[in-house]
Design a protein around this motif. Sequence first.
Motif, short mmCIF file in Angstrom:
data_model
loop_
_atom_site.label_atom_id
_atom_site.label_comp_id
_atom_site.label_asym_id
_atom_site.label_seq_id
_atom_site.Cartn_x
_atom_site.Cartn_y
_atom_site.Cartn_z
N SER A 1 1.19 -1.62 0.17
CA SER A 1 0.17 0.11 0.14
C SER A 1 0.66 1.24 -0.02
CB SER A 1 -1.32 0.19 1.01
OG SER A 1 -2.04 -1.13 1.68
N VAL A 2 1.86 1.13 0.75
CA VAL A 2 2.60 2.23 0.93
C VAL A 2 3.98 2.81 -0.36
CG1 VAL A 2 4.48 3.67 1.91
CG2 VAL A 2 3.47 2.43 2.99
N SER A 3 5.03 1.47 -1.10
CA SER A 3 5.92 1.33 -1.58
C SER A 3 4.95 0.84 -3.11
CB SER A 3 6.75 0.32 -1.44
OG SER A 3 6.29 -1.19 -1.24
N TYR B 1 -16.81 5.79 4.17
CA TYR B 1 -15.99 6.09 3.23
C TYR B 1 -15.35 5.71 2.66
CZ TYR B 1 -14.87 8.47 7.97
OH TYR B 1 -14.92 9.30 9.03
N THR B 2 -14.40 6.19 1.60
CA THR B 2 -14.00 6.00 -0.28
C THR B 2 -12.23 5.75 0.23
OG1 THR B 2 -14.22 8.07 -1.01
CG2 THR B 2 -15.82 6.87 -1.21
N CYS B 3 -11.84 5.64 0.72
CA CYS B 3 -10.34 5.49 0.90
C CYS B 3 -10.21 5.39 2.44
CB CYS B 3 -9.76 6.61 0.25
SG CYS B 3 -7.86 6.75 0.98
N LEU B 4 -8.96 4.02 2.54
CA LEU B 4 -8.96 4.18 3.89
C LEU B 4 -7.65 4.49 4.42
CD1 LEU B 4 -7.85 1.89 5.82
CD2 LEU B 4 -6.10 0.91 4.70
N PHE B 5 -7.73 5.30 3.74
CA PHE B 5 -6.43 6.71 4.02
C PHE B 5 -7.41 8.43 4.14
CE2 PHE B 5 -3.42 4.45 1.82
CZ PHE B 5 -2.52 3.79 3.04
N TRP C 1 -4.80 8.08 -1.91
CA TRP C 1 -3.90 8.95 -1.53
C TRP C 1 -2.76 8.52 -1.95
CZ3 TRP C 1 -2.60 13.05 2.02
CH2 TRP C 1 -1.82 12.45 3.19
N SER C 2 -2.13 7.00 -1.42
CA SER C 2 -1.55 6.63 -1.85
C SER C 2 -0.40 6.59 -3.30
CB SER C 2 -1.26 4.84 -1.86
OG SER C 2 -1.56 4.46 0.41
N GLU C 3 -1.19 6.87 -3.74
CA GLU C 3 -0.36 7.27 -5.29
C GLU C 3 -0.06 8.58 -5.16
OE1 GLU C 3 -2.70 4.69 -8.67
OE2 GLU C 3 -3.60 6.34 -9.26
N ALA D 1 -8.95 9.08 9.24
CA ALA D 1 -9.39 8.53 10.83
C ALA D 1 -8.81 7.35 10.79
CB ALA D 1 -10.02 8.86 9.97
N GLU D 2 -8.46 6.86 11.79
CA GLU D 2 -8.19 6.11 12.64
C GLU D 2 -8.85 4.26 12.36
OE1 GLU D 2 -5.85 5.80 14.67
OE2 GLU D 2 -5.78 8.13 15.44
N MET D 3 -7.22 3.96 11.63
CA MET D 3 -7.77 1.92 11.21
C MET D 3 -8.96 1.09 12.38
SD MET D 3 -5.27 -0.41 10.32
CE MET D 3 -3.79 0.32 9.46
N ALA D 4 -8.93 1.43 13.54
CA ALA D 4 -9.15 0.72 14.38
C ALA D 4 -10.93 0.79 13.41
CB ALA D 4 -9.31 0.37 15.50
N TYR D 5 -11.58 1.99 13.37
CA TYR D 5 -12.45 2.99 13.50
C TYR D 5 -13.43 2.62 11.56
CZ TYR D 5 -16.14 6.18 13.20
OH TYR D 5 -17.26 7.11 12.43
#
Length: 357
Positions: free
Chosen positions: A265-267, A286-290, A327-329, A350-354
């Motif tokens: 997801s990062v690299s 939400y439409t994005c994890l980030f 976001w990641s791109e 936003a927090e991952m657990a949420y």
Amino acid sequence: MASATDQLNRPLGVLRLSLTARCNLACPYCLPDGVEPPGLLTLAQRLAVIEAAVTLGAHSLRLTGGEPLLHGGLEELIAAVQALRARAPGSPGLREIALTSNGTLLSPERARALRGAGLDRITLSLDGTTGAAVARMAGVGNGDALLAKVLAAIEHARAAGFDPGRGALKLNAVIQRGANDDQLLPLAALARERGLELRLIEFMDVGNRNGWRPEAVLSAAAMVERIRARWPLEPLGRSAHGTASRWRYSDREPDGGGVLAVVASVSAPFCGDCNRLRVTADGIAYTCLFAAPGSGLDLRPWLQPDSPADAVSRVIAGLWSRRSDRWSEERQEAWAHGTPPAPAGAPAHAEMAYLGG
């Protein structure tokens, strides 16, 4: 209603539905606060969200948390969702119902109940193979006991009919440089021994509490090279809209030694064909994890008893049609130009657990 596509022509294909923000662990890359948001969705509201997403083209439902096994109505929800199954190959409807869990609460009885309710696939999380590593990555004490519970959960799931050879049982591991990257080879050996697909996940900058920094990311490519130095690997590639690039151990029969998968997801981000919609336990889409906190859309006003039958479908379709997240791109492009991925003072994630991971 027609299938939904966004501003980048990405279809809606996967609904990740969080059932709770609570967890019985405190993994440092996630750090849940143990607080359930107010106004959790009811069973009827969750079913309405799932049906709306399926109407718009979602074919996969992934149940998440927090820890979803803490949700007492889990089996009831899975059983109720069976009515939305695709009736024939290629027809609209759900083709897969999956669950992600840390496994520590998965008893033989619970595994059989989940399978009996109609769960297709379960992915268990394990970030180390020693008590010390497990305790460090779980953020709690007694790592030996936790490790034993997860290893037992693998066998409980297998005995209940979740066949790893058919992709119904997988293992997740988040790898953080300097924290548990020494567990790469032991985790791969464990997965090979048990015939499991091991999914190695880069440490991600989701949320505000996990102390993320780029130096703590061990890239997926580096993980693969470390493992390839020990065992021969053949690339299987990344499927369309998939999150993982997969590799086969070429010294094993195709169905006999497990598979290695890496989530970069990062690299090496895969925003270009991301097809995931996330809905939190309290009904925020939400439409994005980030995504930034507060940027989601509250679906509850359209989930009331007097709401029109197609109200939530229409509001999700509108949300998805406006979607342009990558976001990641964008972060990777910013790094390439030597600039920060977001302006100073920009909203945090936003927090991952949420969000449900």
